[in-house]
Design a protein around this motif. Structure first.
Motif, PDB file in Angstrom:
ATOM      1  N   LEU A   1      -4.754  -1.784   8.372  1.00  0.00           N
ATOM      2  CA  LEU A   1      -3.372  -2.049   7.803  1.00  0.00           C
ATOM      3  C   LEU A   1      -2.662  -3.074   8.538  1.00  0.00           C
TER       4      LEU A   1
ATOM      5  N   THR B   1       0.756  -1.296   0.074  1.00  0.00           N
ATOM      6  CA  THR B   1       0.084   0.072  -0.046  1.00  0.00           C
ATOM      7  C   THR B   1       1.005   1.320   0.041  1.00  0.00           C
TER       8      THR B   1
ATOM      9  N   THR C   1      -1.720  -3.498   3.021  1.00  0.00           N
ATOM     10  CA  THR C   1      -0.644  -4.174   3.563  1.00  0.00           C
ATOM     11  C   THR C   1       0.826  -3.712   3.029  1.00  0.00           C
TER      12      THR C   1
ATOM     13  N   GLY D   1      -0.638   4.472   1.116  1.00  0.00           N
ATOM     14  CA  GLY D   1      -2.092   4.094   1.508  1.00  0.00           C
ATOM     15  C   GLY D   1      -2.915   4.743   0.267  1.00  0.00           C
TER      16      GLY D   1
ATOM     17  N   LEU E   1       4.212   2.071   6.386  1.00  0.00           N
ATOM     18  CA  LEU E   1       2.790   1.899   7.142  1.00  0.00           C
ATOM     19  C   LEU E   1       2.867   3.066   7.914  1.00  0.00           C
TER      20      LEU E   1
ATOM     21  N   ALA F   1       1.177   5.550   5.584  1.00  0.00           N
ATOM     22  CA  ALA F   1      -0.184   5.331   5.441  1.00  0.00           C
ATOM     23  C   ALA F   1      -1.136   5.701   6.785  1.00  0.00           C
ATOM     24  N   ARG F   2      -0.519   5.419   7.858  1.00  0.00           N
ATOM     25  CA  ARG F   2      -1.385   5.616   9.247  1.00  0.00           C
ATOM     26  C   ARG F   2      -1.599   7.006   9.103  1.00  0.00           C
TER      27      ARG F   2
END
Length: 222
Positions: free
Chosen positions: A105, A58, A79, A61, A86, A89-90
């Motif tokens: 996630l 991702t 993922t 994201g 990540l 993405a968060r």
């Protein structure tokens, strides 16, 4: 900006490009073809979902959030094998609002990151995987060479990630269901053959805005 989403990107992730916006559009079109509802999220439904989709690798994201924003009934799994990605993405989930409440996630390599309960239940699998060959790195535009190598370079042939995803996707998809994957134009034939060999019933390639083969679409017809 990615399909109207204002996303954070930095040196930890790839910068989303117009080609990946095409990948998102193809994925959403496939969802609609499968009979899934497209539209805005209903603020009264909370995080209620009717089916699951996955964005593998991702990164920022971008694809996961685009799917969540335009498919209001979807539980979206994003993922990545990279903790740094990540984290980005968060941060993007935190700034997106209502659609992000339906995004989960998970850290891990491709399908290994997903809960076993999703096996055979995904309506859609989407990915913008690494698809550059080692021999092609020197010819990349300068701006790409400063982005995370792991997110760009797949291996000796450039097909390694695409082949791995195509091989596993049929086991994770519901039928009917679709695997959508961004590819390089010169990989269209090889990616199509790999998908057919993996058991997909129907395989085609969509073009990007420049008219180049760009998005693999592999369907399980059920």
């Amino acid at each position: 900006m990615f399909r109207g989403l204002d996303l954070l990107v930095d040196q930890r992730v790839l910068i989303p490009r117009p080609e990946t916006e095409v990948t998102a559009q193809v994925a959403i079109d496939e969802a609609v073809r499968l009979g899934l509802r497209r539209g805005r999220s209903d603020p009264w439904s909370g995080a209620a979902t009717a089916y699951a989709v996955a964005d593998l690798g991702t990164g920022s994201g971008a694809l996961a959030l685009a799917l969540a924003s335009e498919l209001p009934d979807a539980e979206v799994w994003g993922t990545d094998v990279s903790d740094d990605a990540l984290a980005v993405a968060r941060a993007n989930l935190a700034g997106t609002g209502l659609p992000s409440t339906r995004v989960r996630l998970a850290r891990g390599s491709w399908f290994d990151a997903l809960p076993a309960a999703l096996r055979g239940r995904l309506g859609l699998v989407v990915s913008n995987p690494p698809y550059v060959a080692e021999s092609e790195v020197a010819d990349l535009p300068a701006e790409l060479r400063h982005e995370p190598r792991r997110a760009l370079v797949s291996g000796t042939t450039g097909m390694e990630s695409i082949e791995a995803l195509a091989r596993e996707a049929p086991v994770w998809l519901d039928a009917p269901g679709t695997f959508v994957c961004e590819i390089a134009p010169h990989q269209a034939e090889a990616a199509s053959k790999a998908s057919t060999a993996s058991g997909f019933d129907e395989v085609l390639v969509r073009r990007d805005m420049s008219g180049r083969d760009r998005v693999l679409v592999a369907r399980m017809l059920g």
